[in-house]
Design an enzyme around this catalytic site. Structure first.
Site, PDB file in Angstrom:
ATOM      1  N   SER A 265      34.488  81.268  31.435  1.00 26.05           N
ATOM      2  CA  SER A 265      34.901  81.214  32.842  1.00 26.05           C
ATOM      3  C   SER A 265      34.254  80.059  33.588  1.00 26.05           C
ATOM      4  CB  SER A 265      34.562  82.540  33.526  1.00 26.05           C
ATOM      5  OG  SER A 265      33.183  82.830  33.384  1.00 26.05           O
TER       6      SER A 265
ATOM      7  N   MET B   4      31.832  88.593  28.295  1.00 24.03           N
ATOM      8  CA  MET B   4      30.677  87.738  28.473  1.00 24.03           C
ATOM      9  C   MET B   4      30.837  86.733  29.607  1.00 24.03           C
ATOM     10  SD  MET B   4      29.075  87.123  24.727  1.00 24.03           S
ATOM     11  CE  MET B   4      30.502  86.356  24.005  1.00 24.03           C
ATOM     12  N   GLY B   5      31.977  86.780  30.350  1.00 21.77           N
ATOM     13  CA  GLY B   5      32.123  85.845  31.462  1.00 21.77           C
ATOM     14  C   GLY B   5      31.941  84.436  30.939  1.00 21.77           C
ATOM     15  N   THR B   6      30.752  83.912  31.027  1.00 15.80           N
ATOM     16  CA  THR B   6      30.302  82.864  30.125  1.00 15.80           C
ATOM     17  C   THR B   6      30.543  81.415  30.505  1.00 15.80           C
ATOM     18  OG1 THR B   6      30.610  84.366  28.275  1.00 15.80           O
ATOM     19  CG2 THR B   6      30.361  82.095  27.721  1.00 15.80           C
ATOM     20  N   THR B   7      29.569  80.607  30.154  1.00 15.13           N
ATOM     21  CA  THR B   7      29.734  79.158  30.023  1.00 15.13           C
ATOM     22  C   THR B   7      29.206  78.776  28.652  1.00 15.13           C
ATOM     23  OG1 THR B   7      29.463  78.754  32.390  1.00 15.13           O
ATOM     24  CG2 THR B   7      29.090  76.895  30.925  1.00 15.13           C
TER      25      THR B   7
END
Length: 254
Positions: free
Chosen positions: A160, A15-18
């Site tokens: 990330s 999900m890479g994600t913040t």
């Protein structure tokens, strides 16, 4: 070479994600972007780039998952891993609620996630933020990063995109914030991370949890504040190239 044979159809979805959790005076606000990315060897076929390639598998995923009526979790890492952990914890909390005859506390939910993450730390890639409200301790934020540690914090960030936010959150968060101030902080932080992190993007979703219940809000990509040299949202690359003006990038030359 056969393109389909060369493409890795079993590539993991990350999900890479913040993800962000912020406590305020009376509850908590959780927030997340919506970009799910994955790796594939397909780019080796269609371009000169070396494998693996990275592409957006889902641009509007919901990374804030309900565990109980008063507890939610933000998910980052492997989409499959975080989904199965959330499913197990939701099942256990449902049984727990039936046995007690009252809603689970935030601390119990966070510790269940911690237990599953720690006992399976060699097999899971999951970083989670648990947030909720209960009548005993009010609004609470727990961070459960890779490995299964549990930390109770006034605010937590993960994924990330969090690399770009630590200094900002240290400066911007303060005790006694109102609900609106906390949500504005979450949206601003998410948009800052999305501006810099290629694995974060899409829309911003927020969940506000307090004594009055749960409120979900949705912020489309064209409503986010722009930072530094960001371009305004367009429907397509053709719109960008045909719009002209100072914000229009120069076409690539060969």
């Amino acid at each position: 070479m056969d393109p389909l044979h060369d493409m890795n159809l079993d590539a993991p979805h990350s999900m890479g994600t913040t993800i962000i959790g912020v406590s305020y005076d009376g509850g908590v606000v959780l927030g997340a972007d919506s970009r799910t990315s994955t790796f594939s060897c397909w780019f080796r076929v269609i371009s000169a780039l070396p494998p693996p390639g990275m592409y957006v598998a889902n641009r509007a995923s919901d990374k804030i998952t309900q565990l109980t009526e008063n507890v939610y979790v933000c998910r980052s890492g492997s989409a499959a891993d975080t989904q199965v952990v959330s499913d197990y914890v939701r099942y256990f909390l449902h049984q727990h609620t039936i046995q007690l005859g009252q809603p689970s506390t935030v601390k119990v939910a966070a510790n269940l996630i911690r237990m599953l993450s720690y006992q399976n730390k060699n097999m899971l890639q999951a970083g989670l933020i648990v947030g909720g409200w209960d009548k005993y301790d009010g609004g609470q934020i727990y961070s459960v990063p890779l490995g299964g540690t549990i930390l109770k914090q006034p605010f937590a960030i993960g994924g990330s995109g969090s690399s770009y936010l630590y200094g900002f959150m240290d400066q911007a968060w303060k005790e006694g914030m109102s609900k609106d101030e906390a949500e504005k902080l979450v949206v601003k932080a998410a948009s800052l991370a999305m501006a810099r992190d290629g694995a974060s993007g899409g829309v911003i979703r927020t969940v506000i949890i307090n004594a009055d219940g749960v409120t979900r809000n949705f912020y489309p990509g064209d409503t986010h504040p722009l930072w530094h040299d960001e371009l305004e949202a367009q429907n397509s690359l053709l719109d960008v190239l045909s719009s002209g003006g100072a914000a229009c990038p120069e076409p690539m030359s060969t």
